[in-house]
Design a protein around this motif. Structure first.
Motif, PDB file in Angstrom:
ATOM      1  N   ARG A 296     -24.351  -3.460  99.638  1.00  8.84           N
ATOM      2  CA  ARG A 296     -25.604  -3.989  99.085  1.00  8.84           C
ATOM      3  C   ARG A 296     -26.808  -3.117  99.479  1.00  8.84           C
ATOM      4  O   ARG A 296     -26.980  -2.760 100.641  1.00  8.84           O
ATOM      5  CB  ARG A 296     -25.845  -5.406  99.595  1.00  8.84           C
ATOM      6  CG  ARG A 296     -27.050  -6.091  98.956  1.00  8.84           C
ATOM      7  CD  ARG A 296     -27.343  -7.395  99.669  1.00  8.84           C
ATOM      8  NE  ARG A 296     -26.309  -8.404  99.435  1.00  8.84           N
ATOM      9  CZ  ARG A 296     -26.276  -9.189  98.366  1.00  8.84           C
ATOM     10  NH1 ARG A 296     -27.217  -9.098  97.456  1.00  8.84           N
ATOM     11  NH2 ARG A 296     -25.325 -10.079  98.244  1.00  8.84           N
ATOM     12  N   GLY A 297     -27.567  -2.741  98.453  1.00  8.90           N
ATOM     13  CA  GLY A 297     -28.819  -2.027  98.699  1.00  8.90           C
ATOM     14  C   GLY A 297     -28.687  -0.519  98.834  1.00  8.90           C
ATOM     15  O   GLY A 297     -29.687   0.185  98.891  1.00  8.90           O
ATOM     16  N   LEU A 298     -27.456   0.003  98.879  1.00  7.29           N
ATOM     17  CA  LEU A 298     -27.318   1.448  99.062  1.00  7.29           C
ATOM     18  C   LEU A 298     -27.590   2.195  97.757  1.00  7.29           C
ATOM     19  O   LEU A 298     -27.404   1.665  96.670  1.00  7.29           O
ATOM     20  CB  LEU A 298     -25.913   1.814  99.560  1.00  7.29           C
ATOM     21  CG  LEU A 298     -25.516   1.342 100.954  1.00  7.29           C
ATOM     22  CD1 LEU A 298     -24.201   1.985 101.374  1.00  7.29           C
ATOM     23  CD2 LEU A 298     -26.595   1.677 101.975  1.00  7.29           C
ATOM     24  N   ARG A 299     -27.983   3.450  97.920  1.00  7.51           N
ATOM     25  CA  ARG A 299     -28.196   4.339  96.774  1.00  7.51           C
ATOM     26  C   ARG A 299     -26.998   5.288  96.743  1.00  7.51           C
ATOM     27  O   ARG A 299     -26.707   5.955  97.740  1.00  7.51           O
ATOM     28  CB  ARG A 299     -29.498   5.105  97.032  1.00  7.51           C
ATOM     29  CG  ARG A 299     -30.004   5.836  95.889  1.00  7.51           C
ATOM     30  CD  ARG A 299     -31.485   6.179  96.046  1.00  7.51           C
ATOM     31  NE  ARG A 299     -31.917   6.698  94.777  1.00  7.51           N
ATOM     32  CZ  ARG A 299     -32.084   7.990  94.528  1.00  7.51           C
ATOM     33  NH1 ARG A 299     -31.946   8.878  95.485  1.00  7.51           N
ATOM     34  NH2 ARG A 299     -32.437   8.384  93.305  1.00  7.51           N
ATOM     35  N   ALA A 300     -26.290   5.329  95.612  1.00 15.14           N
ATOM     36  CA  ALA A 300     -25.026   6.081  95.582  1.00 15.14           C
ATOM     37  C   ALA A 300     -24.975   7.042  94.407  1.00 15.14           C
ATOM     38  O   ALA A 300     -25.583   6.806  93.357  1.00 15.14           O
ATOM     39  CB  ALA A 300     -23.854   5.118  95.498  1.00 15.14           C
ATOM     40  N   ALA A 301     -24.232   8.147  94.608  1.00 13.74           N
ATOM     41  CA  ALA A 301     -23.972   9.087  93.520  1.00 13.74           C
ATOM     42  C   ALA A 301     -22.471   9.264  93.385  1.00 13.74           C
ATOM     43  O   ALA A 301     -21.735   9.224  94.365  1.00 13.74           O
ATOM     44  CB  ALA A 301     -24.611  10.433  93.819  1.00 13.74           C
ATOM     45  N   VAL A 302     -22.030   9.476  92.138  1.00  9.62           N
ATOM     46  CA  VAL A 302     -20.634   9.809  91.869  1.00  9.62           C
ATOM     47  C   VAL A 302     -20.655  11.148  91.166  1.00  9.62           C
ATOM     48  O   VAL A 302     -21.365  11.327  90.165  1.00  9.62           O
ATOM     49  CB  VAL A 302     -19.969   8.750  90.953  1.00  9.62           C
ATOM     50  CG1 VAL A 302     -18.526   9.133  90.668  1.00  9.62           C
ATOM     51  CG2 VAL A 302     -20.047   7.358  91.572  1.00  9.62           C
TER      52      VAL A 302
END
Ligand SMILES: Cc1cc2nc3c(=O)[nH]c(=O)nc-3n(C[C@H](O)[C@H](O)[C@H](O)COP(=O)(O)OP(=O)(O)OC[C@H]3O[C@@H](n4cnc5c(N)ncnc54)[C@H](O)[C@@H]3O)c2cc1C
Length: 265
Positions: free
Chosen positions: A8-14
């Motif tokens: 929850r709340g994290l900023r993620a890249a794929v």
């Protein structure tokens, strides 16, 4: 679809927007990431790559329950795998035996399109954006593209065998030729002179000197793969054949397959 919200709340890249990338984006969203970006170097829709992404029936049940796949996606049921070897007396070859093969096969294109359609609207999907590199940055990692650098709490590598994410995490690990070759061909089933002779819902494995080929039918087309190993005794295709072939006819199959790959086994 509900998620655990563990992220929850994290900023993620794929990095990579193929099958693995779309599934990862969906999983991140379900786990509560507030802001997810997928970077895919290819512009537009990814092209079809044929029949044959096989999903075990039990894995399908799990993926369907979790909302990654559903019954409406086009697929072909496989129930058995038939093993054929060369025999001059039988035109199609002699069927040595069969074993259960409870799989669904999906055409790569529809599978990707369906997963892509499930990527939630809130996820940014940046087509035509190659990632140049990934590097540690503070408590997270930065993704570098031609547009500059973006910081993330979490970066997932789904960018295939020449992964820039793997290069950042394990710089000493490099892809190495594993010692086998594969060919793939697809053609209309009507062009097979003996198309009616192959059992329904089966996958044909034809084993001959040094190689194994497999054929599956999908919507009037037949897809054939052939793989062969090099002279290395560690040849993965030889190990895989040994692992998945029923023991009761393994020795005879092995004799037929004996070729450059198996001279040391
Ligand atoms: C016809 C076919 C049948 C298959 N059958 C099976 C099967 O039965 N079972 C099985 O397990 N596997 C199978 N595979 C292999 C595997 O499932 C597929 O290749 C699948 O596409 C792998 O998905 P992926 O997302 O891990 O990687 P890939 O499909 O290789 O995707 C990597 C993506 O990353 C992108 N990318 C790479 N580098 C960058 C970068 N620097 N920046 C941005 N984007 C980048 C690429 O453009 C690509 O879209 C099959 C493959 C094919 C082609």
């Amino acid at each position: 679809m509900s998620g655990s919200h563990a992220l929850r709340g994290l900023r993620a890249a794929v990095v990579g927007g193929s099958i693995g990338g779309c599934a990862a984006a969906l999983a991140l969203h379900r786990a509560g990431c507030r802001d997810t970006t997928v970077y895919e170097r290819t512009a537009g829709a990814l092209a079809d790559r044929g029949v044959g992404v096989a999903v075990h029936a039990a894995r399908y049940a799990e993926l369907a329950a979790a909302g990654y796949l559903d019954a409406s996606m086009p697929w072909v049921r496989l129930a058995e795998r038939h093993w054929y070897v060369r025999d001059e007396r039988v035109p199609l070859g002699r069927m040595l035996g069969s074993n259960a093969f409870p799989f669904r096969t999906y055409n790569w294109g529809p599978l990707w399109r369906e997963l892509r359609a499930r990527v939630p609207e809130g996820v940014r999907f940046r087509s035509g954006t190659p990632v140049l590199s990934v590097a540690e940055s503070g408590a997270g990692a930065a993704v570098h593209t031609e547009d500059g650098s973006e910081p993330y709490d979490l970066v997932i590598g789904a960018d295939g065998y020449r992964s820039v994410v793997r290069a950042a995490v394990c710089p000493a690990v490099e892809p190495r030729y594993a010692g086998y070759l594969a060919w793939r061909g697809a053609y209309p089933q009507s062009r097979l002179p003996d198309s009616g002779s192959w059992p329904e819902h089966s996958c044909a494995y034809v084993v001959f000197s040094g190689a194994t080929s497999s054929s599956t039918a999908f919507r009037g087309r037949t897809e054939t793969y052939a793989s062969t190993g090099s002279s290395t005794p560690q040849c993965p295709s030889a190990r895989a054949s040994a692992a998945t072939t029923p023991p009761r006819f393994r020795p005879e199959l092995w004799t037929h397959r004996r070729g450059p790959c198996c001279t040391n086994s």
